[in-house]
Every structure is written in structure tokens, then in C-alpha cells.
Design an enzyme around this catalytic site. Structure first.
Site, PDB file in Angstrom:
ATOM      1  N   GLY A  20       0.794  -1.227   0.000  1.00  0.00           N
ATOM      2  CA  GLY A  20       0.000   0.000   0.000  1.00  0.00           C
ATOM      3  C   GLY A  20       0.824   1.274   0.000  1.00  0.00           C
ATOM      4  N   GLU A  89       7.568   5.352  -6.687  1.00  0.00           N
ATOM      5  CA  GLU A  89       8.533   4.391  -7.259  1.00  0.00           C
ATOM      6  C   GLU A  89       9.929   5.000  -7.343  1.00  0.00           C
ATOM      7  OE1 GLU A  89       7.676   1.404  -7.466  1.00  0.00           O
ATOM      8  OE2 GLU A  89       5.513   1.378  -7.784  1.00  0.00           O
ATOM      9  N   CYS A 145       1.714 -12.101   3.650  1.00  0.00           N
ATOM     10  CA  CYS A 145       2.404 -13.161   2.919  1.00  0.00           C
ATOM     11  C   CYS A 145       1.385 -14.022   2.178  1.00  0.00           C
ATOM     12  CB  CYS A 145       3.224 -14.009   3.886  1.00  0.00           C
ATOM     13  SG  CYS A 145       4.089 -15.391   3.104  1.00  0.00           S
TER      14      CYS A 145
END
Length: 197
Positions: A20, A89, A145
Site C-alpha cells: 500500500g 517508485e 504473505c
């Protein structure tokens, strides 16, 4: 997180894929936009997974951004009245992004960056260690996970459904077709030096 300090600082949002990070970046800039802050956002042009001209989360949230090829493209676009610069990013940019973020913060700009802190091998990703060391605030997110449901702090790259080898290329833009979030126990990197995984 929204306390007032001397104007100008760096915030880093980091963690594995599917934690997130972009969603949190978008949430912060939208919250600041309600306070009438002048905001400009950037993303690397290489990341065109969901939208070419917006920061986009995996769940569809978006915020308009300049898609740039180089970190040096940022400063000419930041006008003197800009109060907040958001960069998604950030791990894809070269080392010069660090001095650019510091320069903006020194000018009194609140700089919020988001990115992967580790690559698919579980090692520090690009410029992230430098940004983490120089940031005033760090938010480290975790995912779930995909194997056991525990807190995932790693990004697992898959090639034909199997873990990617240690010596595969570091950068491969992708989403659920190529990556999963994994915990330490279930993160597998074949052929990793000094490892039994």
C-alpha cells in the site's frame, strides 16, 4: 505525521510490493490538498502498469503526476510556490534523486517519496538506503504473505510460477503476474550467495 516543523523535510514510505505504498502516498497528498497546499507529483516513465500520467495504486486509486525519464526533470517543473513534492517508485531513479530531494527540502518543500526498500533478492534497492538515512520521517509498511498470511516484508519475484534466481535482472516492472508479497520464512531466492534458500 502532520505536525508542523521547520518548513522542508523528506518523508519516505517504503515496504514490499502490495503493502500500500502508492495508496499511502496518494492518501497523504489528497489530505494535504484539502489544506490548499500546492502539490506536484512525479513518477518514473518506466512504470506504466496502471496509468501513464498518474500515480496509481494496485486497487485503482490515482493522483495526477508527471511521468519523467530522469530525476533531473524534476527541478525545472517545481515552481517557487510549490509546497509539496510527491515522488512514487523512487527506487527506479539514479543517485541524483537524493540531492534533488535534499535541495527541495532545503528550499522549504515537504518531499514525500514512496518506493521499495528492498529488491526481489531481499537486498537494499537502489537509492532507498540513502533516502532512508536522510529522511526526517520513515513509514515502513508490510503486506500479507501469500503463503502463510503473516506480515510480509519481502517481494518475491516469480518466473513461470517459480522463484526468480538471484542473478536475474533487478528491474522488471510488473504486478501480480510477476510478484508476490512474502514473509522472511517464505521468501525464496535460488542461487543467493551465502544462503541455503
Amino acid at each position: 505525521m502532520y505536525q508542523e516543523l521547520q518548513k522542508g523535510w523528506i518523508e519516505v514510505i517504503c515496504g514490499p510490493m502490495f503493502a500500500g505504498k502508492s495508496e499511502e502516498l496518494i492518501r497523504r497528498v489528497k489530505t494535504l490538498s484539502y489544506a490548499h497546499q500546492k502539490i506536484i507529483a512525479f513518477k518514473p516513465a518506466i512504470d506504466n502498469r496502471y496509468d501513464k500520467s498518474a500515480i496509481a495504486s494496485h486497487d485503482g486509486e490515482k493522483y495526477q503526476a508527471f511521468a519523467i525519464k530522469s530525476a533531473e526533470d524534476i527541478l525545472p517543473l517545481v515552481e517557487s510556490d510549490v509546497q509539496v513534492v510527491a515522488i512514487d517508485e523512487v527506487q527506479f531513479f539514479k543517485d541524483s534523486i537524493v540531492s534533488i530531494c535534499e535541495s527541495l527540502a532545503d528550499r522549504g518543500v515537504r518531499v514525500i517519496v514512496a518506493g521499495l526498500d528492498t529488491d526481489f533478492r531481499g537486498e537494499p534497492f537502489g537509492v532507498m538506503p540513502l533516502l532512508l538515512a536522510r529522511a526526517e520521517f520513515v513509514t515502513k509498511l508490510s503486506a500479507a504473505c501469500t503463503v502463510c498470511g503473516c506480515a510480509a516484508t519481502r517481494t518475491q519475484r516469480l518466473v513461470d510460477g517459480k522463484p526468480a534466481n538471484y542473478d536475474d535482472p533487478i528491474i522488471l516492472v510488473g504486478a501480480k503476474e510477476s510478484y508476490e508479497a512474502r514473509c522472511r520464512k517464505h521468501h525464496i531466492v535460488p542461487n543467493k550467495p551465502n544462503s541455503d534458500k
